[in-house]
Design a protein around this motif. Structure first.
Motif, PDB file in Angstrom:
ATOM      1  N   UNK A  78      25.546  77.359  -3.226  1.00  0.00           N
ATOM      2  CA  UNK A  78      24.735  76.146  -3.236  1.00  0.00           C
ATOM      3  C   UNK A  78      23.928  76.024  -1.954  1.00  0.00           C
ATOM      4  N   UNK A  79      24.573  76.327  -0.823  1.00  0.00           N
ATOM      5  CA  UNK A  79      23.855  76.268   0.456  1.00  0.00           C
ATOM      6  C   UNK A  79      22.658  77.207   0.455  1.00  0.00           C
ATOM      7  N   UNK A 105      28.024  78.519  10.234  1.00  0.00           N
ATOM      8  CA  UNK A 105      28.976  79.536   9.772  1.00  0.00           C
ATOM      9  C   UNK A 105      28.846  79.756   8.273  1.00  0.00           C
ATOM     10  N   UNK A 106      28.659  78.681   7.494  1.00  0.00           N
ATOM     11  CA  UNK A 106      28.434  78.847   6.059  1.00  0.00           C
ATOM     12  C   UNK A 106      27.223  79.744   5.816  1.00  0.00           C
ATOM     13  N   UNK A 124      29.330  85.596  12.116  1.00  0.00           N
ATOM     14  CA  UNK A 124      28.086  85.621  12.901  1.00  0.00           C
ATOM     15  C   UNK A 124      27.868  86.966  13.581  1.00  0.00           C
ATOM     16  N   UNK A 125      28.923  87.777  13.684  1.00  0.00           N
ATOM     17  CA  UNK A 125      28.813  89.063  14.375  1.00  0.00           C
ATOM     18  C   UNK A 125      28.232  90.163  13.496  1.00  0.00           C
ATOM     19  N   UNK A 177      22.666  85.939   8.602  1.00  0.00           N
ATOM     20  CA  UNK A 177      21.533  85.180   9.114  1.00  0.00           C
ATOM     21  C   UNK A 177      21.886  83.702   9.301  1.00  0.00           C
ATOM     22  N   UNK A 178      21.295  83.103  10.327  1.00  0.00           N
ATOM     23  CA  UNK A 178      21.484  81.687  10.638  1.00  0.00           C
ATOM     24  C   UNK A 178      20.589  80.828   9.743  1.00  0.00           C
TER      25      UNK A 178
END
Length: 345
Positions: free
Chosen positions: A148-149, A245-246, A277-278, A283-284
């Motif tokens: 969904x995000x 993080x999601x 994140x590593x 991707x942010x």
């Protein structure tokens, strides 16, 4: 009864004046902006204290120049530019108070090349669409929170703060749009405040996914202000670190293809919440926004329409977000204009 002597502005410590300055700026700026200024000025205050400057009245042009030289050797040009602009505004405030005189011009702003200012990292069109297609067709992943995000982030190009601010009531799925609202009193301001409020249309396929998510994987919770966040954690509305993080988890490439970095998914720590994140390919939210804006332009949505959808000026989109190569831009112009130039007799 004697009056208490008022302090002279030049006798205040750098730490005291920074605190006063930030308090004043909170009236006309977002919390996120003030937080970034606070961090940058904290570094300046610590430097002043480290060299024995106890009063702002002691500051001289040489001190400002010395601070510039020290910071320029430690950080990227674009970061230095942001820090110096923040310092310049602070020094202007010192002059307004009468704490210093003729010091603003001593704050040097670096001439930053556009390539240094703009982050080239983005979620590119091909992996984004492959991820979305995989989510939609995987029974285990479809309509999960991370799915969904990603659908929202990619199809709206919204900022992380805007996505975080969405409530259930903002999801108008029968009419296929999301409503972004500025609600600073209940902890969800938009970056551009009232000017950031807007409805954003989404494809019906995205509405279908969000409808399934709401009736399935979504936690039925309220936040601290008795609002129902659309993207909800177990405790209510997530913080920005959680959403970030999601985003990293949602964009791991090993969902739809073998790991491009030669790792085995079952043995890779970067698939875990704390380490996602590593992954070099995750991707942010900002990088998804950048990719989304580029994609929206590339599929032929007019720049002025993209500008309204993502709440960013046309000049900002061209400078910071439109990451197409010159050849890709030529192809876009060909599709939009050149193909209309045929001669019909």
């Amino acid at each position: 009864m004697s009056r208490k002597r008022r302090p002279n502005p030049e006798d205040l410590s750098p730490r005291e004046v920074v605190k006063r300055y930030l308090k004043r700026r909170r009236a006309d700026a977002t919390d996120a902006s003030v937080d970034s200024w606070e961090y940058r000025l904290k570094l300046f205050v610590e430097w002043c204290e480290g060299i024995g400057i106890e009063r702002v009245g002691e500051l001289q042009a040489f001190d400002i120049d010395e601070y510039y030289d020290i910071r320029s050797g430690k950080i990227r040009p674009s970061t230095l530019e942001a820090e110096m602009w923040t310092l310049k505004k602070f020094v202007e405030y010192l002059e307004q108070l009468g704490a210093v005189e003729n010091l603003t011009d001593a704050v040097r702003i670096p001439d930053v090349d556009e390539d240094d200012r703009s982050d080239e990292t983005l979620l590119e069109e091909s992996p984004a669409l492959k991820l979305i297609d995989h989510y939609r067709n995987d029974d285990r992943l479809r309509a999960t929170r991370r799915h969904a995000f990603l659908e929202i982030a990619w199809h709206t190009g919204a900022r992380m703060g805007g996505i975080r601010a969405l409530d259930l009531r903002d999801a108008n799925l029968d009419e296929n749009y999301l409503e972004f609202q500025h609600r600073p009193g209940t902890d969800t301001p938009l970056k551009n405040k009232r000017r950031g409020e807007r409805p954003v249309a989404i494809p019906s396929e995205v509405s279908d996914v969000l409808r399934e998510y709401i009736h399935g994987d979504r936690h039925d919770v309220y936040d601290d202000h008795n609002r129902q966040p659309l993207l909800a954690s177990m405790r209510g509305r997530p913080g920005t670190d959680t959403i970030r993080t999601w985003s990293y988890l949602a964009t791991l490439p090993c969902y739809y293809c073998p790991c491009p970095h030669g790792r085995e998914r079952d043995e890779c720590k970067m698939t875990e919440f704390a380490h996602s994140s590593k992954c070099p390919s995750s991707r942010s939210p900002h990088q998804i926004r950048t990719g989304s804006i580029t994609w929206q332009l590339n599929i032929g949505i007019p720049p002025e329409v993209v500008s309204e959808r993502v709440n960013a000026g046309l000049d900002v989109i061209e400078r910071h977000y439109d990451k197409e190569s010159p050849l890709e831009r030529m192809e876009r112009r060909r599709r939009q204009y050149v193909e209309r130039m045929g001669v019909d007799l």
